[in-house]
Structures are given as structure tokens and as C-alpha cells.
Design a protein around this motif. Structure first.
Motif, PDB file in Angstrom:
ATOM      1  N   PHE A  88      63.841  39.803  42.803  1.00  0.00           N
ATOM      2  CA  PHE A  88      64.777  38.621  43.280  1.00  0.00           C
ATOM      3  C   PHE A  88      66.053  38.604  42.691  1.00  0.00           C
ATOM      4  N   ILE A  89      66.009  38.847  41.152  1.00  0.00           N
ATOM      5  CA  ILE A  89      67.344  38.867  40.468  1.00  0.00           C
ATOM      6  C   ILE A  89      68.303  40.273  40.908  1.00  0.00           C
ATOM      7  N   GLY A  90      67.392  41.281  40.971  1.00  0.00           N
ATOM      8  CA  GLY A  90      68.191  42.401  41.302  1.00  0.00           C
ATOM      9  C   GLY A  90      68.934  42.198  42.803  1.00  0.00           C
ATOM     10  N   GLY A  91      68.474  41.626  43.705  1.00  0.00           N
ATOM     11  CA  GLY A  91      69.035  41.090  44.913  1.00  0.00           C
ATOM     12  C   GLY A  91      70.141  40.200  44.882  1.00  0.00           C
ATOM     13  N   VAL A  92      70.101  39.109  44.126  1.00  0.00           N
ATOM     14  CA  VAL A  92      71.268  38.175  44.179  1.00  0.00           C
ATOM     15  C   VAL A  92      72.243  38.718  43.201  1.00  0.00           C
ATOM     16  N   THR A  93      72.139  39.661  42.292  1.00  0.00           N
ATOM     17  CA  THR A  93      73.148  40.058  41.443  1.00  0.00           C
ATOM     18  C   THR A  93      73.736  41.329  41.706  1.00  0.00           C
ATOM     19  N   ALA A 139      70.213  37.791  49.399  1.00  0.00           N
ATOM     20  CA  ALA A 139      71.325  38.687  49.566  1.00  0.00           C
ATOM     21  C   ALA A 139      72.522  38.505  48.751  1.00  0.00           C
ATOM     22  N   ILE A 140      73.101  39.646  48.154  1.00  0.00           N
ATOM     23  CA  ILE A 140      74.344  39.299  47.377  1.00  0.00           C
ATOM     24  C   ILE A 140      75.576  38.543  48.066  1.00  0.00           C
ATOM     25  N   SER A 141      76.158  37.456  47.369  1.00  0.00           N
ATOM     26  CA  SER A 141      77.349  36.723  48.234  1.00  0.00           C
ATOM     27  C   SER A 141      78.326  36.375  47.228  1.00  0.00           C
ATOM     28  N   GLY A 142      79.295  35.890  47.687  1.00  0.00           N
ATOM     29  CA  GLY A 142      80.358  35.397  47.004  1.00  0.00           C
ATOM     30  C   GLY A 142      80.014  34.345  45.932  1.00  0.00           C
ATOM     31  N   LEU A 143      78.958  33.407  46.020  1.00  0.00           N
ATOM     32  CA  LEU A 143      78.534  32.940  44.881  1.00  0.00           C
ATOM     33  C   LEU A 143      78.165  33.364  43.653  1.00  0.00           C
ATOM     34  N   GLN A 144      77.197  34.701  44.008  1.00  0.00           N
ATOM     35  CA  GLN A 144      76.718  35.339  42.944  1.00  0.00           C
ATOM     36  C   GLN A 144      77.875  36.218  42.194  1.00  0.00           C
ATOM     37  N   VAL A 145      78.701  36.716  43.133  1.00  0.00           N
ATOM     38  CA  VAL A 145      79.743  37.326  42.703  1.00  0.00           C
ATOM     39  C   VAL A 145      80.695  36.546  41.412  1.00  0.00           C
ATOM     40  N   LEU A 169      78.767  36.072  38.325  1.00  0.00           N
ATOM     41  CA  LEU A 169      78.911  37.238  37.397  1.00  0.00           C
ATOM     42  C   LEU A 169      80.443  37.366  36.870  1.00  0.00           C
ATOM     43  N   ALA A 170      81.488  36.820  37.535  1.00  0.00           N
ATOM     44  CA  ALA A 170      82.820  37.065  36.991  1.00  0.00           C
ATOM     45  C   ALA A 170      83.027  36.062  35.757  1.00  0.00           C
ATOM     46  N   ASP A 171      82.359  34.868  36.173  1.00  0.00           N
ATOM     47  CA  ASP A 171      82.269  33.827  35.307  1.00  0.00           C
ATOM     48  C   ASP A 171      81.567  34.181  33.961  1.00  0.00           C
ATOM     49  N   MET A 172      80.605  34.944  33.915  1.00  0.00           N
ATOM     50  CA  MET A 172      79.927  35.616  32.766  1.00  0.00           C
ATOM     51  C   MET A 172      80.532  36.561  32.010  1.00  0.00           C
ATOM     52  N   LEU A 173      81.236  37.532  32.794  1.00  0.00           N
ATOM     53  CA  LEU A 173      82.208  38.473  32.405  1.00  0.00           C
ATOM     54  C   LEU A 173      83.564  37.950  31.783  1.00  0.00           C
ATOM     55  N   ILE A 174      84.110  36.751  32.150  1.00  0.00           N
ATOM     56  CA  ILE A 174      85.119  36.050  31.294  1.00  0.00           C
ATOM     57  C   ILE A 174      84.683  35.552  30.072  1.00  0.00           C
ATOM     58  N   VAL A 175      83.470  34.858  30.191  1.00  0.00           N
ATOM     59  CA  VAL A 175      83.089  34.313  28.751  1.00  0.00           C
ATOM     60  C   VAL A 175      82.672  35.739  27.731  1.00  0.00           C
ATOM     61  N   ILE A 176      82.274  36.643  28.201  1.00  0.00           N
ATOM     62  CA  ILE A 176      81.865  37.997  27.353  1.00  0.00           C
ATOM     63  C   ILE A 176      83.304  38.346  26.875  1.00  0.00           C
ATOM     64  N   PHE A 177      84.482  38.537  27.587  1.00  0.00           N
ATOM     65  CA  PHE A 177      85.673  39.160  27.327  1.00  0.00           C
ATOM     66  C   PHE A 177      86.133  38.061  26.433  1.00  0.00           C
ATOM     67  N   ASN A 178      86.293  36.632  26.668  1.00  0.00           N
ATOM     68  CA  ASN A 178      87.114  35.992  26.029  1.00  0.00           C
ATOM     69  C   ASN A 178      86.316  35.909  24.368  1.00  0.00           C
ATOM     70  N   SER A 179      85.117  36.141  24.384  1.00  0.00           N
ATOM     71  CA  SER A 179      84.545  35.987  22.951  1.00  0.00           C
ATOM     72  C   SER A 179      84.871  37.359  21.950  1.00  0.00           C
TER      73      SER A 179
END
Length: 309
Positions: free
Chosen positions: A248-253, A278-284, A287-297
Motif C-alpha cells: 500500500f505504501i509503495g503504491g501511494v509513494t 495510485a500515485i497522484s498529485g497529493l502524494q507527490v 513527498l515534496a514537503d518531506m524533501l523540503i524539510v530534509i533539505f532545510n535541515s
């Protein structure tokens, strides 16, 4: 109210005009190569006039750039759905269900592994309908090959199919199943949007054969790297989470479609939330928010993102 700069206004009108052109082309449908060539000719004319006006009278550019972008949208749509090429795969579909063809082609995408079958999209290079191989040229369209998991024990290549492989497929070339319910999902139209116009089903071990590894180029290298990262993410999920939660997590990510039990699929369909699998704009976005948090750290300065308003 502050007025937008001139070039921002032009970009806005150009984008909206292109979208309008694609929408108009979708309404009138594919019109063939002759119509497409007329659209490309008009594009060249309006582009030339726009370049001239840019130096002569800048304020008049939008009156030629807008029709240019609209016609460009129409021409792009017509190009995508042009099937007039004699070497197009729709001209090689077997009319007799017992006929078998051989296709040599390159795997265009990362194989989509499902529970009992694997979807492989190939770009055909040569086709043999019993009279020897015929080399294809031009815009040929693609073929989706459904490879049954039953051949895994007899054909070890099933587990090693990869993007960029040159393969030979032996099976009937058929037209994808068409829509029977007028209000249901049109699978054929979905495939056509992906430039896929034919299908093959491989249920025998000798139905698919590895021939060679092709050169995928720089862009193909980036795609292959993305596929490798995706595979490692899926493997990591399977190691850290039990099924069916890992599926399930693999499908939405990352859009992995295999491993989700049929019972879970039916439950999601019954509650009208099957799109969550299915992967959609919401999941993307997540993921983008998560990457922003990681890079900002890791970065001392803040990340700024500019958008056209």
C-alpha cells in the motif's frame, strides 16, 4: 493593483492558449497527417511574424503569439495521435486470432510487476508476420506485452526484464480491449494517450527472449537511475513493513502496483476510494514537503520557491 511585467503576461497568455489548443484538438479528434502538416505550417508562419513584431512593435506580439501557441497545441495533439504511418503497429494487428507474430523491440519503461502478470511496454523495431522481418521506421506506436508469471520457472528472464533490453516477443498482436460500458474506464483510450496501440500476451516460456542491451543515452541513464531508486525504495519498504502495508505504501509513494491483495482492492473500490492506491498529485505534494524539510535541515539558508502568479 500592480500590473504584471510584460513577459509574465505573455507567458500566461501563451500557456492558456496552448491548453486551449489541446482542448480544441481533443474535441475535433485526430485528423490525419495532412491536417497536422497544415497546423505545423501555420505555427511556422505565426512564429515568424511574432519574431518580427518583437523588434518592430513589441505590444503587438501577443496578438500573434496567442494563435501560435493555440495552433501549436492543436499540432502537438495531432502529432501524438497520428497513425497514418504505413509502419504503424495498428497495421500489423493479427485479424485471425490463431495467427502469431514476432516482434523485436526495446523495453521502453521499467516493467510493471503485478501479482500474476508483468506489463512490459516495447518500442517495436522489426515485425515478422510469417514472411520474414520487416524493419519499421517513423512514428510506429508502442506495444504493451502482458507476460504471465507462469513462465517464471521455465524462463529465468522473467525476473531480470529491464528497461533498455532488446527483446523478441512471439505472440498474436491484438488490439487492446475496447470500452463496453459507455460510462466506464476506457482502457484503450488510456493506452492511446501513452502512444500504445497494440497488445500481446505471453503465456509460454518461449514467448519472450532476451537479445541484447541497447544504448539508452544520457536521458535514458537518468530514467534508469530513477527506476533503480524506485526499486530500492520498494525493497526497503518490504524489509521494514509486513504485507499488505508495504504494498500500500509503495503504491501511494512510488506508484508500485504489485502486492496489494485483491480483497483490499475490492474494499477500496466498494468505498469509492480506489484512487488512493495510485500515485497522484497529493502524494507527490507530501513527498515534496518531506524533501523540503530534509533539505532545510541541512542548509543554513532557506529555500525559496518562485511561482508565476
Amino acid at each position: 493593483m500592480r500590473q504584471d511585467p510584460f513577459f509574465i503576461t505573455i507567458i500566461k497568455w501563451a500557456c492558456w492558449s496552448f491548453v486551449a489548443g489541446v482542448g480544441l484538438a481533443n474535441v475535433i479528434g485526430p485528423q490525419g497527417s495532412a491536417f497536422m502538416m497544415r497546423m505545423w505550417t501555420l505555427c511556422a508562419v505565426f512564429l515568424g511574424v511574432s519574431v518580427y513584431l518583437h523588434f518592430a512593435n513589441r505590444e503587438l506580439v501577443k496578438y500573434t503569439l496567442i494563435p501560435f501557441c493555440m495552433i501549436l497545441g492543436i499540432a502537438s495533439y495531432q502529432y501524438k495521435f497520428d497513425t497514418d504511418n504505413p509502419d504503424h503497429v495498428i497495421n500489423y494487428i493479427n485479424t485471425n486470432r490463431w495467427d502469431t507474430s514476432k516482434v523485436i523491440g526495446v523495453i521502453e519503461k521499467d516493467p510493471d510487476v503485478r501479482d500474476w502478470i508483468t506489463h512490459v511496454v516495447i518500442d517495436p523495431i522489426e515485425i515478422d508476420r510469417g514472411r520474414g522481418y520487416e524493419k519499421l521506421s517513423g512514428r510506429t506506436g508502442k506495444i504493451i506485452v502482458f507476460v504471465s508469471q507462469n513462465i517464471r520457472d521455465e524462463n529465468p528472464y522473467y525476473d531480470t526484464m529491464d528497461y533498455g533490453d532488446l527483446v523478441e516477443v512471439t505472440a498474436p498482436i491484438t488490439e487492446p480491449m475496447r470500452l463496453t460500458n459507455p460510462y466506464g474506464f476506457d482502457y484503450t483510450e488510456y493506452l492511446n494517450n501513452e502512444n500504445i496501440y497494440a497488445s500481446m500476451y505471453v503465456g509460454e516460456a518461449e514467448g519472450i527472449k532476451y537479445l541484447d542491451k541497447t544504448s539508452i543515452g544520457i536521458w535514458g541513464g537518468f530514467q534508469q537511475m530513477a527506476f533503480r531508486i524506485k526499486d530500492k525504495m520498494i525493497l526497503g519498504l518490504k524489509k521494514t513493513m509486513p504485507p499488505p502495508y508495504s504494498a500500500f505504501i509503495g503504491g501511494v509513494t512510488v506508484g508500485a502496483r504489485g502486492g496489494v491483495p485483491e480483497v483490499m482492492k475490492y474494499d477500496f473500490q466498494a468505498t469509492d476510494i480506489a484512487h488512493v492506491l495510485a500515485i497522484s498529485g497529493l502524494q507527490v505534494g507530501f513527498l515534496a514537503d518531506m524533501l523540503i524539510v530534509i533539505f532545510n535541515s541541512f542548509l543554513k539558508s532557506k529555500l525559496f520557491f518562485f511561482t508565476l502568479r
